[in-house]
Design an enzyme around this catalytic site. Structure first.
Site, PDB file in Angstrom:
ATOM      1  N   HIS A   1     -13.498   2.117  10.047  1.00 53.79           N
ATOM      2  CA  HIS A   1     -12.868   2.699   8.895  1.00 53.79           C
ATOM      3  C   HIS A   1     -11.350   2.702   9.012  1.00 53.79           C
ATOM      4  O   HIS A   1     -10.632   2.666   8.026  1.00 53.79           O
ATOM      5  CB  HIS A   1     -13.407   4.129   8.779  1.00 53.79           C
ATOM      6  CG  HIS A   1     -12.631   5.027   7.911  1.00 53.79           C
ATOM      7  ND1 HIS A   1     -12.524   4.809   6.565  1.00 53.79           N
ATOM      8  CD2 HIS A   1     -11.927   6.143   8.179  1.00 53.79           C
ATOM      9  CE1 HIS A   1     -11.778   5.772   6.048  1.00 53.79           C
ATOM     10  NE2 HIS A   1     -11.387   6.572   6.992  1.00 53.79           N
TER      11      HIS A   1
ATOM     12  N   ARG B   1     -14.702  13.089  13.336  1.00 59.43           N
ATOM     13  CA  ARG B   1     -15.390  11.844  13.006  1.00 59.43           C
ATOM     14  C   ARG B   1     -15.973  11.130  14.222  1.00 59.43           C
ATOM     15  O   ARG B   1     -17.084  10.630  14.183  1.00 59.43           O
ATOM     16  CB  ARG B   1     -14.406  10.913  12.326  1.00 59.43           C
ATOM     17  CG  ARG B   1     -13.998  11.424  10.983  1.00 59.43           C
ATOM     18  CD  ARG B   1     -12.881  10.607  10.404  1.00 59.43           C
ATOM     19  NE  ARG B   1     -12.641  11.066   9.042  1.00 59.43           N
ATOM     20  CZ  ARG B   1     -11.723  10.553   8.239  1.00 59.43           C
ATOM     21  NH1 ARG B   1     -10.965   9.557   8.650  1.00 59.43           N
ATOM     22  NH2 ARG B   1     -11.570  11.005   7.020  1.00 59.43           N
TER      23      ARG B   1
ATOM     24  N   GLY C   1       0.843  -1.197   0.000  1.00 59.85           N
ATOM     25  CA  GLY C   1       0.000   0.000   0.000  1.00 59.85           C
ATOM     26  C   GLY C   1       0.875   1.243   0.000  1.00 59.85           C
ATOM     27  O   GLY C   1       2.040   1.190  -0.394  1.00 59.85           O
ATOM     28  N   LEU C   2       0.310   2.352   0.444  1.00 64.03           N
ATOM     29  CA  LEU C   2       1.081   3.593   0.419  1.00 64.03           C
ATOM     30  C   LEU C   2       2.394   3.432   1.165  1.00 64.03           C
ATOM     31  O   LEU C   2       3.460   3.801   0.670  1.00 64.03           O
ATOM     32  CB  LEU C   2       0.267   4.728   1.041  1.00 64.03           C
ATOM     33  CG  LEU C   2      -0.867   5.254   0.175  1.00 64.03           C
ATOM     34  CD1 LEU C   2      -1.625   6.338   0.922  1.00 64.03           C
ATOM     35  CD2 LEU C   2      -0.341   5.806  -1.137  1.00 64.03           C
ATOM     36  N   ALA C   3       2.347   2.859   2.356  1.00 58.09           N
ATOM     37  CA  ALA C   3       3.563   2.729   3.154  1.00 58.09           C
ATOM     38  C   ALA C   3       4.499   1.695   2.544  1.00 58.09           C
ATOM     39  O   ALA C   3       5.693   1.953   2.363  1.00 58.09           O
ATOM     40  CB  ALA C   3       3.204   2.368   4.594  1.00 58.09           C
TER      41      ALA C   3
END
Lengths: 637, 220, 264
Positions: free
Chosen positions: A401, A330, A42-44
């Site tokens: 989430h 949130r 993923g991004l990391a």
């Protein structure tokens, strides 16, 4: 065990700079002699694998998907924060740092958060250079928006697909290194065991998901970037394959698990329609910029929304939080939605939903402006619900989430197992007890592009690492453990499917360890989860063989780990007798229902140590000091 | 020249060969049709046109044109053959069920319309140029050969079928050519298809009119 | 809302135990399907019942189930991702079907996408196309300020249109020639439209097309089926743009090798 954060002291503005200088370096000619394993793309993971390969390290990267481009970072919609102050609206590194510490309800490490804010500006530059098509103004400069209740416009975005574009940027950088032969990519490989040799992380055992073969891979250091564990709730906005297995295996090998109970519930998801539901879909919270959230004033009011007059509607966020209104953080938005639904004022067939109404915004701005801003989200909503949000208010409900908890790491992103590093959502992260919008992408890329390339070098240069091959007994033992586990799962041959157990676990977690928690509920869950786990190992039915593509077996392994993690989450939630951020203990609230922290007793990170099968894990503490942002009661009134 | 071969043998290179040779061929088709329209301007004009063509550039122009056309035809067929083989290899096992959404009859029948048109061209050359399959071929009597040739009903029928297929081939071919050489712009993309349709219709109607004119006695 | 009503369907599903074994169609009844289910949730239900009966569940790729990861994809009644435009299989809902319908489900078919099991195919050819040149060669840390190079909004928007590709392979699956031109052109266009992508523009298109050809994809004959099947509505105009770039790059880089493989 003393948890050494290794965070530098001194003026916060210079900590990272000084730390970088103090860290040891690996000679450029020697880098290729070091092999590194990165799990997750993923991004990391992708940004780390690409950046480390650019430096010259010999990198292997693993992901369970068929391609590194599919990691769930891709689903992030809203944006990425950076303290660029391009809008000249008073933003600064310090302000982003301040907002993040405060947003995390004073449960994050100041040094880390400051570094995150500091590096945020480099991330944007890096991504732009890669060709990420961020939104632009007509003059050609980068556009920004305000996001998730921030008082400044510091969020960069690429339509509603920011995560996708950032991930593709990192993926392309990774593919470039694969093409150059600097990274060996292993798609459709799932890590099943961490291998520790001589007290240091030296490799992994992974399952080739096509052939089912268990394979050992040795390296000088291991980096886990395997994302969050929100799928413990079964229904979540995570991809179906997201799991805790990699970090859970590491936990079992001695890595401490930080703050497992910190989960984030996102307020704007599409409500559940029935038992068949397999996942929840999130809609960007940017919708709250123009939508107004309300429920009927009266309980059990089943009239269609259009027939409920203005006077009989309760715009509860605007009523309770006049200055932030619908843009409260949130956790606050989510908890309030749960509260009105629990009062019996929820809408929709299930009663678990609140209206997100665009009628006023359409009247004020026109349907075309709304379509331009949110068109793709409205289309997605209509595809899923068959209702047209231009005419009927959307129905939304909170869903899991993001998980702020994860493997405990020091300032160098190293876990308590030397050589085992953990990045992105998988670590216990810089977000404290609650993550602000558009901060997850920032953290994943910060860890991967700009932190781990330095800190891994420090580890490699300051440790003598003997050659370890996959023929070492530790690898054989790990392979055997993984293979026994697989065989045991296949041999149960019970009556219930994996999904049925997962769904049951999810309901337990949501009920007792979800948006609001209390002692009694958590104690109930701590009774029920082990019982469910026992039943799972007695009665699960996993069809097929181990030596083939077997999706039921993949799921079974993941659910088995969730069944253990769920217990740890409840234990952590029970022990933390305070409310903070996403962790809301009903016993600990202010008179007007807000989270009530207990800084005297809980201004620390809880890090759990595995002490053996069937034994209670041990809780360690890393005290948190706040030199720059003084803890205060969060107020969004 | 190695780079050129490699370039032309790539999938896009082959398409480029197809497109450029296609331009030559449809240029010819248009000119050919316009030339033949002279049949409506009296019995002598077409014969004189034939004489003029043969004499142009001391007789060289015709042969140069024939050479270019032959080369274009060979290139067109060769690239079609290569592309077809590549495409068949790309999906040896088809679908049990398949529903087309955007492709047209023209796009799906390019291969077959192309083959029929090729057969037709060979026949057409034997018929009106060399005269071997013509019932009463007189060298130089273009107008008479034309009228006599089309009086045979099945010949005219074959001509008309081939002409319609050529129309389909041209419709997809012309816009496809524009796409292949990269002539695309959102503002003009719709126009591109319309232009292709207009061009194909023009050529088809013109060519259809010849056998019909003979059969109905308009041209005698 | 269609709550309460359920549908009874019949599925013809391609079953193939592994890449090397023979496959065949198997018929499964799918009773009591809620119109609110997604297509994949319907398959989940069918699989749960198969497992209960002791049969091997249908293997299919899926992950995010919100239409962005590109992992799911199958031919549904002869259409890639099913009948709804701009919709992935995971976002297709059963209300798009009628009670009593028969649904044929097949894997993507292409030489470059070999079947792994049932509906699962190997799409790594796409990754190799990207590895050949679908990037900007920039080192981490070497970037100038984000606003140092202004990008016209229209260029950024167009680049974003192309960059929206999710790499699901529906374009290849729907193309009568199993061509990957739409996928490849989307990346070529995304980077070619931005100033950051100019330095490698020629080499990128030459290398990506060479790799695309080597992987065994078919060629574009301009049917437009790819555009119609694309869940992200990537436009054919990007193919024209890639053709243009390829021709220009070919003419400009006559002497240079246009083989596949990464750039230095």
């Amino acid at each position: 065990m003393e948890l050494k954060a290794n965070a530098p002291s001194g003026p916060i503005e210079t900590r990272w700079e000084r730390h970088k200088f103090e860290m040891k370096l690996v000679n450029p000619a020697n880098k290729r002699k070091y092999s590194l394993i990165v799990v997750g793309s993923g991004l990391a993971g992708a940004s780390a694998a690409a950046s480390l390969a650019e430096l010259g390290y010999d990198v292997s990267c693993f992901c369970y998907q068929d391609s590194p481009r599919r990691a769930h970072s891709i689903a992030a919609q809203g944006g990425i924060n950076a303290a660029k102050n391009y809008q000249n609206d008073g933003d600064s590194v310090f302000r982003l740092f301040y907002d993040t510490v405060k947003g995390g309800d004073f449960r994050a490490r100041e040094s880390n958060v400051y570094r995150l804010a500091e590096l945020s500006v480099d991330i944007i530059d890096q991504c732009v250079a890669q060709g990420v098509p961020f939104a632009r103004e007509y003059g050609g400069v980068l556009a920004n928006r305000s996001f998730g209740g921030a008082q400044v416009s510091r969020t960069f975005y690429a339509r509603g697909q920011t995560g996708q574009q950032l991930l593709l940027g990192a993926y392309q950088a990774l593919e470039r290194q694969i093409g150059l032969g600097k990274v060996e990519m292993y798609p459709r490989h799932e890590m099943l065991e961490l291998v520790v040799v001589g007290g240091k992380a030296r490799g992994i055992v992974a399952r080739d998901m096509i052939t089912g073969a268990l394979e050992s891979y040795a390296a000088d250091a291991v980096i886990l970037a395997t994302g969050g564990y929100g799928n413990v709730f079964y229904l979540a906005t995570y991809a179906k394959g997201c799991n805790v297995t990699a970090i859970w295996r590491a936990y079992k090998k001695g890595a401490l698990f930080g703050n497992p109970c910190y989960t984030q519930i996102h307020p704007t998801c599409i409500p559940v329609t029935g038992d068949h539901q397999s996942k929840l879909t999130l809609m960007s919270e940017s919708l709250r910029n123009d939508g107004r959230i309300w429920v009927p004033l009266k309980k059990g009011d089943t009239r269609p929304p259009a027939q409920i007059p203005e006077g009989e509607r309760d715009y509860y966020l605007e009523r309770k939080y006049p200055s932030f209104g619908n843009l409260v953080p949130r956790d606050v938005a989510s908890r309030n939605a749960k509260q009105v639904c629990d009062e019996g004022r929820g809408v929709g067939a299930s009663g678990f939903g609140v209206y997100l109404d665009f009628a006023d915004a359409i009247k004020r701005l026109g349907a075309s402006v709304i379509a331009e801003k949110y068109g793709n989200l409205f289309d997605m909503y209509e595809r899923i619900t068959d209702e047209n949000p231009y005419q009927v208010p959307m129905r939304i409900y909170p869903a899991t989430h993001y998980t702020m908890g994860g493997l405990w790491v020091d300032y160098n992103l190293m876990t308590t197992i030397p050589g085992l590093h953990c990045l992105g959502e998988a670590n216990f992260s810089d977000h404290g007890a609650n993550r602000l919008g558009a901060s997850a992408l920032m953290q994943g890329l910060c860890d991967g592009y700009f932190v781990i390339p330095y800190t891994i070098g420090h580890y490699l240069a300051s440790n003598k690492l003997d050659k370890v091959g996959t023929d070492a007994p530790e690898f054989k033992q790990a392979e055997q453990a993984a293979s026994e586990r697989t065989r045991t799962l296949l041999d149960v041959k019970g009556t219930r499917t994996v999904d049925s157990f997962h769904r049951e676990l999810g309901k337990l977690m949501w009920e007792y360890c979800g948006m609001a928690r209390n002692k009694q509920g958590l104690e109930t869950a701590l009774q029920k989860i082990p019982a469910l786990r026992e039943q799972f190992w007695k009665d699960v039915r996993v069809p097929g063989q181990g030596a083939e593509l077997n999706q039921s077996l993949e799921k079974a392994g993941r659910v088995a780990d969730f069944l253990e993690l769920g217990e740890l989450m409840c234990r952590d939630a029970l022990t933390r007798e305070e409310s903070c951020g996403g962790h809301f203990r009903e016993e600990h609230q202010t008179p007007d229902g807000e989270a009530q922290r207990d800084d005297q007793r809980f201004q620390h990170v809880a890090a759990w140590e595995h002490t053996g099968e069937g034994q209670a894990p041990k809780r360690h503490q890393e005290p948190l000091d706040f030199e720059y942002v003084h803890p205060s009661q969060r107020s969004y009134k | 020249m190695n780079w050129a071969l490699r370039f032309l043998r790539s999938s896009i290179g082959l398409k480029l060969v197809m497109a450029v040779s296609g331009v030559v061929l449809f240029g010819f088709v248009l000119v050919h049709m316009i030339g033949n329209l002279q049949v409506y301007m009296g019995p002598t004009l077409l014969d004189e046109y034939g004489v003029w063509l043969r004499a142009l550039g001391h007789g060289a122009a015709l042969w140069v044109a024939r050479g270019v056309l032959l080369a274009a035809a060979v290139a067109h067929v060769w690239s079609a053959y290569c592309l077809t083989r590549l495409n068949q290899k790309a999906r040896p096992e088809g679908y049990r069920e398949r529903m087309n959404r955007e492709s047209t009859l023209a796009s799906r029948t390019m291969r077959w319309s192309g083959v029929v048109v090729l057969v037709f061209i060979i026949y057409h050359l034997l018929h009106f140029t060399i005269g071997t399959v013509h019932p009463n071929f007189v060298h130089g009597a273009v107008h008479q050969n034309f009228v006599v040739g089309f009086r045979v009903i099945w010949v005219s029928a074959f001509y008309m079928i081939a002409t319609l297929l050529l129309g389909l081939h041209l419709y997809h071919g012309v816009w496809s050519m524009l796409q292949t050489v990269g002539l695309s712009h959102p503002r003009y993309d719709l126009m591109r298809k319309r232009a292709a349709a207009a061009f194909a219709a023009l050529v088809t109607l013109g060519n259809l009119s010849f056998p019909l004119a003979v059969l109905t006695g308009v041209v005698r | 809302m269609s709550a309460g009503k359920t549908m009874n369907l019949t599925l013809h599903v391609w079953r193939q135990p592994s890449g090397t074994s023979q496959g065949r169609f198997v018929t499964y009844p799918a009773p009591d399907i809620s119109p609110d289910m997604s297509f994949l949730e319907m398959l989940d239900v069918v699989n749960e019942r198969l497992i209960a009966k002791g049969e091997d569940p249908i293997a299919f790729d899926h992950d995010c189930r919100e239409g962005i990861c590109g992992m799911c994809g199958m031919m549904i009644n002869g259409q890639a991702h099913g009948p709804r435009r701009a919709t992935t299989a995971c976002q297709l809902h059963m209300r798009s079907f009628e009670d009593g319908d028969t649904i044929t489900i097949e894997p993507w078919r292409a030489t470059a996408f070999p079947v792994v099991k049932d509906l699962v195919v190997d799409r790594n050819a796409f990754d190799r196309i990207i590895a050949a040149g679908g990037f900007v060669s920039t080192h981490t840390g070497s970037a100038p300020d984000g606003n140092a190079i202004p990008v016209p909004k229209t260029a950024a928007d167009q680049a974003m249109d192309a960059a929206a590709c999710i790499g699901c392979g529906a374009c290849v699956a729907a193309c009568p020639n199993a061509s990957a031109m739409l996928f490849t052109s989307a990346k070529v266009s995304h980077l070619g439209l931005l100033p950051q992508g100019q330095a490698e523009r020629d080499q990128r298109v030459l290398k990506m097309v060479a790799t695309m050809d080597e992987e065994g994809f078919g060629t574009c004959t301009n049917h437009g089926e790819c555009e119609a099947a694309c869940p992200k509505e990537i436009r054919l105009e990007f193919i024209a743009r890639m053709n243009r770039d390829f021709i220009r790059a070919g003419l400009r880089n006559r002497g240079e090798r246009a083989g596949s493989g990464g750039t230095g």
